[in-house]
Design an enzyme around this catalytic site. Structure first.
Site, mmCIF file in Angstrom:
data_model
loop_
_atom_site.group_PDB
_atom_site.id
_atom_site.type_symbol
_atom_site.label_atom_id
_atom_site.label_comp_id
_atom_site.label_asym_id
_atom_site.label_seq_id
_atom_site.Cartn_x
_atom_site.Cartn_y
_atom_site.Cartn_z
ATOM 1 N N GLY A 10 8.612 -0.142 4.022
ATOM 2 C CA GLY A 10 9.389 -0.603 2.869
ATOM 3 C C GLY A 10 9.191 -2.097 2.756
ATOM 4 N N CYS B 264 6.354 0.953 10.422
ATOM 5 C CA CYS B 264 6.525 -0.396 9.865
ATOM 6 C C CYS B 264 8.017 -0.707 9.642
ATOM 7 C CB CYS B 264 5.669 -0.544 8.601
ATOM 8 S SG CYS B 264 5.475 -2.253 8.128
ATOM 9 N N TYR B 265 8.461 -0.800 8.398
ATOM 10 C CA TYR B 265 9.886 -1.046 8.176
ATOM 11 C C TYR B 265 10.719 0.043 8.851
ATOM 12 C CZ TYR B 265 14.392 -1.542 5.864
ATOM 13 O OH TYR B 265 15.734 -1.693 5.632
ATOM 14 N N GLU C 47 -1.091 6.072 8.901
ATOM 15 C CA GLU C 47 -1.525 6.908 7.764
ATOM 16 C C GLU C 47 -2.747 6.353 7.046
ATOM 17 O OE1 GLU C 47 1.058 4.984 7.953
ATOM 18 O OE2 GLU C 47 1.625 4.074 6.050
ATOM 19 N N ASP D 95 -3.662 19.877 -14.509
ATOM 20 C CA ASP D 95 -2.378 20.435 -14.056
ATOM 21 C C ASP D 95 -1.892 21.556 -14.975
ATOM 22 O OD1 ASP D 95 -2.639 18.379 -12.282
ATOM 23 O OD2 ASP D 95 -1.181 17.076 -13.269
#
Ligand code: XMP
Length: 511
Positions: free
Chosen positions: A55, A82-83, A171, A227
């Protein structure tokens, strides 16, 4: 879903990527904004593990996203990234500090120690860092399990409670062993078995909707995009002629596209397809309009009107099918992003029309998963791998007023550019490419005559997610051929330029 992971979204930029990485390991992941789910709901949902995302904030900011510390006591394994790592430390009683000299960005050497998260990973490897704050004191029960040259705590864990935190981003592909780390978390720590499979998704959905929608009249808006095409073909296989598709041909499509859509859905799949030929109607509504947002709004509103009119002609229709996919569903935890452009697609329909039921068969899938289903259903590659095309179509690729003649000019120039580009291997790295008709006129010379013609801009971008893009370094030969053909074959064009702007600061489309 028997086995699922919660990606708790604190507003970081890689949140969808985290969920995709988890799914690539055959584990279903869903994203929820931190302020849209409670600890009780997490417990009740039976998640096998939780990932706290990154974040943009600092945990000590009053306005930064926080979460109920009781989530760490549920007995569900947690991986903070991370955050998310700093937040976990803060929630569990540790300390986070900010040191400008300690901030790291980009590829960084990671030195790890023994722990289940790092099974089968070398003691020294490259990771991807992007931070200023770091965990300066781990909470009680935790230990440091990795460091870098600048960051004394690049990862921490409490093995008893199965709580893990990493300062870097496993990631992103730049973290050499990120995939293995996620695998270790999912399989060794959370005990997942890898039950999420795309094969058979189409078959299962067809069987499900055949039962659920038996005897009901169902309607679907087709745009020609992947889609809505996949949703429609899937439903058609389930309920056949009880499905009617409406294709609003607003005349803002690329060359031959309206006929192409018709030939696939009516010809190849034998679907009940209504093609509303409303080209003139849209042109009239757009006459004299030059402001981009106004163009978009007019097209959006008129699209819904036509769709409603066609639906009314069918009598009672109980169900609307929509091609909503997972990224459309996820609300970001990061707060309101300011509106850059009002994107429009058929997603706005149910707000203005009444149906007993809305069916969204692709609601849980990412784009690459939708494509797999499309192939499983036998939809041609050309459609399944079609590049994105904006709902307002060529209207946002003609700067200034839209006229019949300008549309024809742009269609021809765009066709030539795409034809030339597709002959070259660069097409494999080009995510989207098209021509724009600018409102600039300039002086040229043809034969011995002065011309005062229009300028066409060519745009070609490479990207993973269209949030940020780079302009594609297409070979000069391709540009040269496209330029000479466009000026030679399309009347009124005497200048061709290539757009070399990334996003940001520009956007993909010109309007
Ligand atoms: P921008 O121009 O916002 O485009 O950088 C990002 C991607 O979105 C597509 N785009 C749209 N798609 N309705 C859509 O369904 C729209 O109104 C719309 N406007 C832009 C654009 O083609 C690019 O792929």
């Amino acid at each position: 879903m028997d086995e699922k992971i919660l990606v708790l979204d604190f507003g970081g930029q890689y949140n969808q990527l985290i969920a995709r990485r988890v799914r690539e390991q055959q584990v279903y992941a869903e994203i929820k904004p931190y302020n849209k789910i409670t600890t009780e709901q997490i417990k009740a949902a039976g998640y096998k593990g939780i990932i706290f995302t990154g974040g943009p904030n600092s945990v000590y900011d009053e306005t930064s996203p926080h979460f109920d510390p009781a989530v760490l006591e549920l007995g569900i394994p947690v991986l903070g990234i991370c955050y998310g790592d700093q937040l976990m430390a803060w929630m569990a009683g540790g300390e986070v500090s900010s040191a400008d000299s300690g901030s790291e960005y980009g590829k960084t050497m990671l030195y790890r120690r023994e722990c289940p998260l790092f099974r089968d990973i070398p003691h020294t490897s490259v990771c991807w860092m992007s931070h200023t704050d770091f965990v300066s004191r781990v909470p009680s029960g935790f230990r440091v399990i990795a460091h870098t040259d600048k960051c004394p705590c690049a990862a921490m864990c409490d093995e008893n409670r199965k709580l893990y935190g990493v300062q870097f981003h496993p990631e992103v592909t730049h973290t050499a062993y990120g995939k293995q780390m996620l695998h270790n978390f999912l399989y060794d720590i959370c005990g997942c078995r890898g039950l999420w499979r795309m094969d058979g998704f189409a078959e299962r959905s067809i069987a499900k909707y055949r039962k659920e929608l038996a005897g009901k009249k169902v309607l679907c808006a087709l745009s020609g995009g992947v889609d809505s095409a996949v949703a429609a073909v899937l439903l058609h296989k389930a309920i056949g002629d009880d499905l009617t598709c409406v294709f609003v041909d607003h005349g803002l499509l690329r060359k031959n596209e309206g006929d192409w859509v018709k030939s696939i859905f009516r010809g190849q799949f034998g679907m009940n397809l209504i093609r509303a030929n409303v080209q003139e109607r849209f042109l009239k509504k757009l006459a004299g309009v030059t402001e981009p947002e106004q163009k978009r709004k007019i097209i959006g509103t008129e699209f819904i009107r036509v769709f409603e009119e066609e639906a009314r002609k069918l009598g009672k229709v109980e169900v609307l099918v929509q091609g909503t996919i997972y990224p459309d569903v996820i609300e970001s935890g990061a707060g309101d992003a300011s509106t850059i452009k009002s994107h429009h697609n058929v997603g706005g329909l149910p707000d203005v029309m009444e149906f007993e039921e809305i069916v969204e068969p692709l609601r849980d899938l990412f784009k690459d998963e939708v494509r797999k289903v499309g192939l499983e259903l036998g939809i041609p590659d050309e459609l399944v791998f079609r590049q994105p095309f904006p709902g307002p179509g060529l209207a946002v690729r003609i700067i200034g007023e839209i006229t019949h003649d300008k549309l024809e000019t742009l269609r021809e120039a765009d066709w030539i550019f795409r034809e030339e580009l597709e002959k070259n291997p660069v097409r494999n790295i080009a995510s989207q490419y098209f021509a724009v008709l600018t409102d600039t006129r300039s002086v040229g010379v043809m034969g011995d005559m002065r011309t005062y013609g229009h300028t066409v801009a060519l745009r070609c971008v490479t990207t993973d997610d269209f949030m940020t893009v780079d302009w594609t370094r297409i070979p000069f030969g391709v540009l040269e051929k496209a330029s000479s053909r466009i000026t030679g074959e399309v009347p009124g064009i005497n200048r061709v330029v290539y757009d070399i702007t990334s996003k940001p600061p520009a956007t993909v489309e010109w309007e």
